[in-house]
Design an enzyme around this catalytic site. Structure first.
Site, PDB file in Angstrom:
ATOM      1  N   GLU A 310     -13.880  26.447 -12.699  1.00 33.63           N
ATOM      2  CA  GLU A 310     -14.681  25.221 -12.476  1.00 33.63           C
ATOM      3  C   GLU A 310     -15.899  25.586 -11.630  1.00 33.63           C
ATOM      4  OE1 GLU A 310     -11.592  22.837 -10.460  1.00 33.63           O
ATOM      5  OE2 GLU A 310     -11.111  21.986 -12.412  1.00 33.63           O
ATOM      6  N   CYS A 406      -8.599  14.368  -9.522  1.00 32.63           N
ATOM      7  CA  CYS A 406      -9.606  14.215  -8.476  1.00 32.63           C
ATOM      8  C   CYS A 406     -10.741  13.288  -8.885  1.00 32.63           C
ATOM      9  CB  CYS A 406     -10.164  15.577  -8.082  1.00 32.63           C
ATOM     10  SG  CYS A 406     -10.699  16.590  -9.464  1.00 32.63           S
TER      11      CYS A 406
END
Lengths: 628, 628
Positions: A310, A406
């Site tokens: 990521e 998240c």
């Protein structure tokens, strides 16, 4: 003069509709997820985790124990924070009671020494503070501190703030008093501690934030050695790539945004928050900002080019179809922008903040508030996206929730606190960084009303109901607006300082700003190989995209940038967003992969705002198009 | 009528120069690698492995034991095979002695039951045949069978062939007589067994090939169950994705090329080899061929779009910059093409065979024969390629050798056996599938001399020195040649059957073929999102590319396809290859990533054959270019 973010903003217009959606739909839906009551989606268990941790502390059977990611607690924190912002402007007794009882559960899950983390409390208390690399204890504390500050500010209730102050003192004791080594593997607590410091003046919070920032990178091998000193991991991380956690060198010597994109921008936000007390952090913040926004940011304000970690990759590596562009990363980029703006009202920060919000952040949520993207590509090709191993992360429909959840609650708290990013103030001035309809009450006594249908319409009117101690207003003129007109109290303003127009105000001053909402073609720098020579359409802050739903195979289209694109009214199926038509040619379809000839015919191409994509079923989508 | 590949071809011209390079440089260099005598490169140890395995069998101390990949043996096999093809046309006593002594070593490493694999013999004989998923025993046997057949054919010496016949009988005993389950995790032995069958008539070889082909995919869970039945792995493969090994369904039901690209095309070659004896395999071979070449193949003849598993991905997923395009996969595609051609002289096979050879296969080797690419991208951007995690596999300089060294010796054996792919025959005809200067002697008694500077020049002349039993010649007219002229014995031929011109020949017949060598712009189908609307330049079989060395930032260039590209003579620094200039415009450089304006100026762009790229230092490179 250093600014502070505004606390009281009662929205209307575009932002008002989004905040109402979050209040009416997203917050209740997300609560049902946290309670494991939402249907057909990933299990959260986060509320049960707190209850089970409390049982563990009481020496009782922990029932079904802990479930989820090592940072599962943070989902509850972000939900409380979103609820707090909602309560600040929309009193709601049922919501407040719900939040209060969750806070009671959280308080019960706190150990007597102040420690608070359900993963370790349910699973293995001996592992506390032994895995800063992956353990996320500081990350979870950070999010809960943010929730505590927001909830106290919104409701005046300080139970969670007291819990988190005890938790902060526990962390202070561990890392400062006892002198234990280390700093967060996932930065977050730094910016949270600075919020706590700004809200409470607690000097331990400031010292802790500064310590974590200053320690980072002084020993690039810290996480590798930590890994080698223990016999367990969460995900097998070996700590051998310190740049992944932005700890390859001291922060003041960092010049390139590296590693996990969310970690990076959370860290940089914390660094920027500290500039007030330590100006030696400013050059690194400015250099990192420029590196991101000039070389590692998508036109949508997305950051993090790869799913692998990521992460940021390399300068000018900005592939459209395999982009990661995590919703949280663009939220973090807004944090970083806002923190820089507090020291330096320069539109280079606010332009990017707005770009990230209106494109990647909003695209992260379906228009009905019920589904969410974690990954926000600039090109989607069903048949490849979500299927090829390199494109598995590019899902073609927003999921309802995620095992690693998240982003959805992060988007909720961001949208509900939009006023804090749109407006700021210092003792004698108010700042309008973004255009947000509604009523704003500043701590300096100024009260402002903003009327606008922005970003659909480009006129923004402000009325200074009361000036209070504010003698000036600073209004950002966006870099994308080729022309603008601004009148303040009947006087035309043209001068700009770093993209901001400054004007005197007093009670009753009327301000009218008109921006240039002409659709524009954007051209990429030839340094960006994936999109060099291509074009993307935008209008105001909105980047547009072309969907298969409107256009058939969008890869067959080549836009004619010599013909002015036409705004074609609002599309009810896209929440009333403006659509735009462009002249194009369409290459004839063929099942022969490579030919010496290609025929094409004139065509019209219909573009919609990027944030509205994927709201009419799975379809192809492109932002960057070939041009004639 | 089924054709056979030609055995005696003494090359000159372009192919002759390449074969001389392989003979003089590549084969000796690779031998030094196999002996661990090459400097500054990966260790091979393959010859030592055979010596150590022989010691293990003799009950002696194995010294430094086994080193390398589980399939390390195959590097020796491919080297012997390349040496054999070299010896067939260029007698070389020293080389033959070197090969003979390596064969002696190999023979000594064979167990008394016929088993031959140094990994298992050195490490753990109990593990033999327990890990068909990853173990590569059948793969290594396959390559050694190919070497044995080639060496016997070239030298008349059958020691290795006897060794490998015993090994084949050992495998036959295990899988057929004893009835042990299974088939190769990495197909290869199927096509090798068919070579052995064609060379020796050994029916066990045929039965074994057929059995492996027929068993494959009948139980899609075979490899998962095999994995679960043992307590060790080579690389941790779980066998849960049967499509990765092309075993998700019986081969006759397979319609899409899936999984590891080299495994796929090796398997399909074995299937195609069996069509003679089992025509029910033909439809699957044809469907898989079409799937690859119409939807999963790059314009360079590269296959396998992703580094993740070195694999096929999805239809039309053909990214240029992250392409895998393993050299071995294009070699395998040539095998598959050649096997299909033996049953069906259709240029759809030979066009692709030539495309793969002149582009990806040749690009796999530096012009001096000393460095090799494993991965053959269609775009390289130093700064991103080799650096971004998604681009780590795209190295920007050819390495000297690889820890996984399948490609360099594979290229060597392919180049040295080019005649087998260029020419074939049946009882009464000879076939020219590709244009290769030199002398060809067919088993049917025909002797042909071919004179050509192809692919630089487009005229190919054949003289039938003796017709032997051949009454006809079949000459392929490539699909890329928009026009052609062919005269055979003074008679003009225009009729084509599946892209082949057929004409009668007799002793002394003169044939003259002229193809259309005009540089051409290629256009991609709009179904291929990465390159839709873009163009690639080619001339004859050669795809061209644009390097930074000649052009500065090639991403700044947009080609004007309306202007005819001009051949600009030969470039000595590129082995005399023809370079081509195109009209273009160049976008002005800017460090602003996204702008509303872009200025550009007329420019000229210089293209070089793709196979010659990266011979003048690290530089940017693109095949697919934006077009006006």
């Amino acid at each position: 003069m250093k600014q502070t973010n505004v606390k009281a903003y009662k929205s209307d217009g575009f932002i008002g509709r989004y905040q109402q959606l979050v209040r009416d739909t997203v917050i209740p839906y997300q609560y049902s997820v946290l309670c494991d009551e939402a249907e057909d989606t990933e299990k959260s268990h986060v509320i049960a985790n707190f209850a089970n941790a409390a049982k563990a502390l009481a020496g009782e059977d922990t029932g079904d124990g802990f479930y989820g990611m090592v940072f599962q607690d943070s989902d509850a924190a972000k939900w409380i924070e979103a609820a707090a912002y909602s309560l600040a402007n929309f009193p709601d007794r049922a919501l407040e009671e719900r939040a209060d009882s969750l806070i009671d559960l959280i308080a019960a899950a706190q150990d007597k020494d102040g420690y608070l983390n359900t993963y370790y409390t349910c699973k293995d208390t001996d592992k506390r503070w032994t895995n800063l690399l992956e353990g996320h204890e500081l990350y979870c504390s950070g999010h809960m501190i943010e929730a505590a500050v927001a909830y106290a500010e919104a409701t005046g209730k300080d139970k969670l703030l007291r819990v988190m102050t005890r938790n902060m003192e526990h962390i202070y004791d561990h890392f400062i008093v006892k002198g234990c080594e280390g700093f967060p593997g996932h930065p977050e607590i730094e910016l949270a501690l600075m919020k706590m410091y700004r809200a409470t003046g607690n000097e331990h919070a400031l010292e802790l934030a500064r310590t974590f920032i200053d320690r980072r990178g002084t020993d690039p091998d810290f996480f590798r050695k930590e890994r080698e000193s223990r016999d367990w991991t969460v995900w097998g991380s070996d700590g051998k790539d310190p740049d992944y956690q932005q700890s390859g060198r001291p922060v003041r010597e960092q010049t390139e945004a590296t590693g996990h994109a969310v970690r990076a921008v959370y860290l940089y936000t914390g660094m920027a928050d500290l500039i007030d007390t330590d100006d030696t952090l400013r050059p690194a913040c400015e250099t990192l900002w420029d590196n991101i926004t000039n070389r590692r940011m998508y036109i949508t304000g997305g950051i993090g080019s790869t799913v692998l970690g990521e992460a940021f990759t390399a300068d000018y590596d900005l592939p459209s179809d395999t982009a990661y562009c995590e919703t949280c990363a663009s939220i973090g980029l807004m944090f970083f922008a806002s923190a820089m703006l507090r020291h330096d009202a320069d539109r280079k920060y606010s332009d990017v903040m707005e770009r990230a919000f209106y494109n990647t952040v909003l695209a992260g949520m379906q228009l009905d508030g019920k589904r969410f993207f974690y990954v926000n590509p600039l090109e989607c090709d069903p048949g490849i996206s979500g299927k090829a191993p390199t494109h598995r992360h590019v899902v073609t429909t927003r999921p309802k929730w995620y095992a690693c959840a998240c982003c959805p609650p992060n988007a909720a708290r961001l949208i509900m606190s939009f006023g804090k990013y749109a407006y700021s103030e210092d003792d004698t001035a108010v700042y309008a960084h973004m255009y947000a309809g509604g009523k704003v009450i500043f701590d300096n006594g100024c009260e402002l009303i903003c009327r606008t249908s922005y970003p659909d319409d480009m006129t923004v009117r402000y009325t200074v109901v009361r000036a209070g101690n504010a003698r000036r207003i600073a209004v950002r003129i966006p870099g994308w607006s080729e022309a603008f007109s601004l009148s303040v109290g009947g006087k035309t303003i043209t001068a700009l300082d770093k993209g901001y127009a400054y004007a005197d105000i007093s009670d009753g001053t009327e301000i009218c700003l008109t921006l240039d909402g002409t659709p524009r073609f954007n051209f990429a720098s030839p340094r960006i190989p994936h999109i060099a020579g291509m074009t993307a359409l935008s209008r105001g802050p909105l980047v547009y995209c072309f969907e298969g739903t409107d256009n058939g195979n969008v890869s067959a289209l080549t836009l004619d940038t010599a013909v002015t694109p036409q705004i074609k009214g609002n599309d009810a199926s896209l929440g009333g967003a403006s659509v735009i038509e462009c002249a194009a040619v369409r290459d004839e379809d063929t099942d022969i992969p490579y030919s010496f000839t290609q025929s094409s015919a004139p065509a019209s191409a219909r573009a919609i705002p990027y944030y509205t994509w994927c709201n009419r079923g799975e379809t192809q989508m492109r932002v960057w198009m070939r041009k004639k």
